[in-house]
Design a protein around this motif. Structure first.
Motif, PDB file in Angstrom:
ATOM      1  N   ARG A 195      -0.970  -3.759 -11.426  1.00 55.47           N
ATOM      2  CA  ARG A 195      -1.868  -2.734 -11.929  1.00 55.47           C
ATOM      3  C   ARG A 195      -1.051  -1.651 -12.633  1.00 55.47           C
ATOM      4  O   ARG A 195       0.169  -1.541 -12.426  1.00 55.47           O
ATOM      5  CB  ARG A 195      -2.676  -2.118 -10.781  1.00 55.47           C
ATOM      6  N   PRO A 196      -1.685  -0.846 -13.479  1.00 56.67           N
ATOM      7  CA  PRO A 196      -0.934   0.244 -14.118  1.00 56.67           C
ATOM      8  C   PRO A 196      -0.156   1.057 -13.087  1.00 56.67           C
ATOM      9  O   PRO A 196      -0.649   1.349 -11.997  1.00 56.67           O
ATOM     10  CB  PRO A 196      -2.044   1.079 -14.776  1.00 56.67           C
ATOM     11  N   THR A 228      -5.333   2.625 -11.023  1.00 61.93           N
ATOM     12  CA  THR A 228      -3.892   2.418 -10.884  1.00 61.93           C
ATOM     13  C   THR A 228      -3.605   1.844  -9.492  1.00 61.93           C
ATOM     14  O   THR A 228      -4.525   1.505  -8.745  1.00 61.93           O
ATOM     15  CB  THR A 228      -3.144   3.753 -11.131  1.00 61.93           C
ATOM     16  N   HIS A 229      -2.356   1.702  -9.124  1.00 64.02           N
ATOM     17  CA  HIS A 229      -1.978   1.152  -7.825  1.00 64.02           C
ATOM     18  C   HIS A 229      -2.336   2.137  -6.712  1.00 64.02           C
ATOM     19  O   HIS A 229      -2.150   3.340  -6.873  1.00 64.02           O
ATOM     20  CB  HIS A 229      -0.465   0.873  -7.808  1.00 64.02           C
ATOM     21  N   PRO A 230      -2.869   1.678  -5.544  1.00 63.79           N
ATOM     22  CA  PRO A 230      -3.051   0.269  -5.162  1.00 63.79           C
ATOM     23  C   PRO A 230      -4.413  -0.325  -5.493  1.00 63.79           C
ATOM     24  O   PRO A 230      -4.678  -1.474  -5.148  1.00 63.79           O
ATOM     25  CB  PRO A 230      -2.841   0.322  -3.638  1.00 63.79           C
ATOM     26  N   LEU A 281       0.797  -1.225   0.000  1.00 59.43           N
ATOM     27  CA  LEU A 281       0.000   0.000   0.000  1.00 59.43           C
ATOM     28  C   LEU A 281       0.834   1.283   0.000  1.00 59.43           C
ATOM     29  O   LEU A 281       0.476   2.246  -0.683  1.00 59.43           O
ATOM     30  CB  LEU A 281      -0.978   0.005   1.186  1.00 59.43           C
ATOM     31  N   PRO A 282       1.944   1.353   0.739  1.00 57.71           N
ATOM     32  CA  PRO A 282       2.681   2.625   0.790  1.00 57.71           C
ATOM     33  C   PRO A 282       3.552   2.894  -0.434  1.00 57.71           C
ATOM     34  O   PRO A 282       4.114   3.977  -0.555  1.00 57.71           O
ATOM     35  CB  PRO A 282       3.574   2.481   2.038  1.00 57.71           C
ATOM     36  N   ARG A 283       3.695   1.930  -1.330  1.00 55.62           N
ATOM     37  CA  ARG A 283       4.645   2.059  -2.428  1.00 55.62           C
ATOM     38  C   ARG A 283       4.026   2.821  -3.601  1.00 55.62           C
ATOM     39  O   ARG A 283       2.839   2.703  -3.884  1.00 55.62           O
ATOM     40  CB  ARG A 283       5.104   0.687  -2.920  1.00 55.62           C
ATOM     41  N   THR A 284       4.867   3.580  -4.274  1.00 54.99           N
ATOM     42  CA  THR A 284       4.490   4.188  -5.542  1.00 54.99           C
ATOM     43  C   THR A 284       5.233   3.438  -6.640  1.00 54.99           C
ATOM     44  O   THR A 284       6.463   3.463  -6.686  1.00 54.99           O
ATOM     45  CB  THR A 284       4.877   5.679  -5.590  1.00 54.99           C
ATOM     46  N   PHE A 285       4.496   2.757  -7.490  1.00 54.05           N
ATOM     47  CA  PHE A 285       5.129   1.990  -8.558  1.00 54.05           C
ATOM     48  C   PHE A 285       5.311   2.907  -9.765  1.00 54.05           C
ATOM     49  O   PHE A 285       4.356   3.272 -10.447  1.00 54.05           O
ATOM     50  CB  PHE A 285       4.276   0.767  -8.900  1.00 54.05           C
ATOM     51  N   ARG A 286       6.580   3.268 -10.004  1.00 55.48           N
ATOM     52  CA  ARG A 286       6.885   4.226 -11.069  1.00 55.48           C
ATOM     53  C   ARG A 286       7.524   3.578 -12.290  1.00 55.48           C
ATOM     54  O   ARG A 286       7.531   4.160 -13.365  1.00 55.48           O
ATOM     55  CB  ARG A 286       7.788   5.328 -10.517  1.00 55.48           C
ATOM     56  N   SER A 287       8.088   2.378 -12.123  1.00 60.24           N
ATOM     57  CA  SER A 287       8.671   1.664 -13.265  1.00 60.24           C
ATOM     58  C   SER A 287       8.719   0.183 -12.927  1.00 60.24           C
ATOM     59  O   SER A 287       8.476  -0.216 -11.784  1.00 60.24           O
ATOM     60  CB  SER A 287      10.094   2.166 -13.567  1.00 60.24           C
ATOM     61  N   LEU A 308      -7.794   4.478 -17.960  1.00 54.39           N
ATOM     62  CA  LEU A 308      -8.088   3.722 -19.174  1.00 54.39           C
ATOM     63  C   LEU A 308      -8.915   4.532 -20.162  1.00 54.39           C
ATOM     64  O   LEU A 308      -8.891   4.261 -21.365  1.00 54.39           O
ATOM     65  CB  LEU A 308      -8.812   2.425 -18.820  1.00 54.39           C
ATOM     66  N   THR A 309      -9.638   5.522 -19.654  1.00 56.32           N
ATOM     67  CA  THR A 309     -10.409   6.405 -20.532  1.00 56.32           C
ATOM     68  C   THR A 309      -9.628   7.667 -20.859  1.00 56.32           C
ATOM     69  O   THR A 309      -9.511   8.078 -22.020  1.00 56.32           O
ATOM     70  CB  THR A 309     -11.746   6.798 -19.866  1.00 56.32           C
ATOM     71  N   ALA A 310      -9.089   8.313 -19.820  1.00 60.52           N
ATOM     72  CA  ALA A 310      -8.521   9.651 -19.987  1.00 60.52           C
ATOM     73  C   ALA A 310      -7.167   9.661 -20.686  1.00 60.52           C
ATOM     74  O   ALA A 310      -6.887  10.579 -21.477  1.00 60.52           O
ATOM     75  CB  ALA A 310      -8.406  10.327 -18.622  1.00 60.52           C
TER      76      ALA A 310
END
Length: 490
Positions: A448-449, A466-468, A140-146, A279-281
């Motif tokens: 997830r994206p 997106t995450h999470p 939960l605390p992570r930001t997945f950037r790559s 997914l839309t924007a």
């Protein structure tokens, strides 16, 4: 002063706006609708007030922290009420199971319905607590950037400990034997818009939130959370614009330089956060040639989560059998998910959820119950055709409730219907999906994206797609994660 543009004023965007404005950044947030809060939308029908969603509040500390990081007290903005006995589950034969965070009360009910489940209940609580603690520590605390963020040895070890290969249904089956009890717990898959027969057991952590920490309601309506975020963001200098549509993100040399509004105005930015449905924007706002890692064909291959068919019904009486949250299960729960995901059709015998917030807060509708009635619906097909006659399906739902002793027709005062098409149009939701992607596929559940564009250096993503993931606490966390990530770069 660094400039941040936030596209979309859902809880994720508002959460990020509070943090970034408090840290001294110049924040401009643009929301196409009149209200701020995204799907947490207030609806007034005569004397009846409703929260469109979400109706169930868990992880209250997530919302409180957004306010309290600024030195203010969250209780000055909203009052949280804990619902110890929160959900009345009613099965097709009339059997009931009332969910509660009081473990003694749960065991007492299980001793009658599922004696072996009663004996295993302490072990069940211990395991869902373990799953939640792992998620809280590693995911939960992570930001997945790559993609490199997914290669952490500690993250990989944690992933193997959260039962990724077991389904939710299999997990609950290892603790409970009564099919009705199983149905009640399997419903947690719908909180992430997925099927319990396909989604991984990892998401049993949702049961921890309700069965251990408990379910909450905000006095005056859950929309008070969005109102609080809006007020505090403005107090710290964020500029929030409603009724303002972003038409395009301008990109030069793999950096987003500005957004173009529908009126032609250009707003420059050092960072852009997209809180609109990814997914839309993303395909609508960014030219395909500058996002090769996210081509249009990729979107078309993704499986959306379920949508919803919603009726807001104001009635002129109080139904004594209705608690704050109520679920009336179909006679064939598994078939319902086959209909939704395999056949992509509406169920002929849908499970019906009813939120009656006037049970807890009579001021929401002083002259009778304010009923938020929801059944799961398939996401819109690519043709975006409605698939059903809304009036006819509404009558089917009313007939099912009448058979359970909830006869609404003679008492209706106000009524409004929301279909997946309404949800897609109002919130820009991908094919009307409530939670972005489903978690039925392992890749969608765990990969997830990411929260940052692979192609555009200063473009970030927050929200349920997106995450999470989806749900009011998760999207709020995503806003906090991305805000912290941006602050780190300054």
């Amino acid at each position: 002063m660094k400039k941040v543009v936030i596209i979309g004023g859902g809880l994720a965007g508002l959460s990020a706006a509070v943090t970034l404005a408090y840290q001294g950044l110049d924040v401009q947030l643009f929301e196409k609708n009149e209200h701020f809060g995204g799907k947490l939308m207030p609806v007034q029908l005569g004397d009846y007030t409703f929260d469109f969603g979400p109706n169930t509040i868990t992880m209250p500390y997530v919302f409180q922290q957004v306010i309290e990081q600024t030195g203010e007290r969250a209780e000055d903005y909203f009052e949280l009420i804990k619902l110890p006995a929160h959900t009345r589950n009613v099965f097709s034969d009339g059997t009931e199971l009332i969910f509660s965070s009081d473990q003694q009360q749960m065991v007492a009910q299980l001793e009658r319905l599922d004696p072996s489940g009663a004996r295993r209940y302490p072990a069940f609580i211990k395991e869902i607590t373990r799953l939640y603690n792992l998620s809280q520590q590693y995911f939960l605390p992570r930001t997945f950037r790559s993609w490199r963020d997914y290669l952490s040895p500690s993250l990989g070890a944690a992933l193997l400990q959260v039962r990724p290969w077991q389904t939710l249904d299999d997990f609950f089956r290892s603790y409970f034997s009564n099919p009705k009890v199983m149905e009640a717990y399997n419903r947690y898959a719908t909180y992430i818009g997925s099927s319990p027969y396909q989604a991984p057991a990892t998401f049993a952590m949702i049961a921890y939130l309700e069965m251990v920490e408990g379910v909450y309601y905000v006095k005056g309506g859950n929309t008070k959370i969005a109102e609080a975020f809006t007020t505090v963001a403005k107090k710290w200098g964020a500029h929030l614009h409603n009724h303002t549509m972003v038409k395009k993100i301008l990109v030069s040399k793999q950096r987003a330089t500005a957004v173009e509004l529908a009126n032609g105005e250009r707003i420059e930015a050092d960072y852009i956060i997209m809180n609109a449905d990814l997914l839309t924007a993303y395909p609508e706002l960014v030219s395909e040639e500058v996002r090769p890692a996210f081509p249009n064909k990729k979107v078309e291959q993704l499986e959306p989560s379920i949508s919803a068919f919603v009726i807001l019904a104001g009635v002129n009486k109080r139904f004594p059998q209705l608690m704050h949250h109520n679920v009336y299960f179909s006679s064939d729960y598994k078939q319902e998910f086959i209909d939704l995901f395999n056949r992509q059709t509406y169920s002929e015998q849908p499970t019906i959820y009813i939120c009656n917030s006037s049970y807890t807060d009579v001021t929401r509708s002083p002259n009778g119950d304010n009923l938020f009635i929801l059944v799961n619906a398939p996401a819109l097909p690519s043709t975006r055709q409605l698939q059903i006659d809304p009036q006819a399906y509404k009558e089917k739902i009313y007939a099912s409730l009448a058979a359970q002793g909830i006869d609404l027709a003679p008492h209706l005062v106000e009524e409004q219907i929301f279909t997946p098409a309404t949800i897609a149009e109002t919130f820009g939701a991908f094919r009307g999906a409530l939670y972005g992607l489903s978690a039925n596929r392992k890749k969608s559940a765990f990969l997830r994206p990411q929260n940052k564009s692979k192609d555009i250096a200063n473009l970030y993503f927050v929200g349920g797609s997106t995450h999470p993931g989806g749900g009011s606490p998760m999207v709020t966390i995503s806003g906090q994660n991305v805000a912290a990530s941006i602050i780190e770069t300054i």
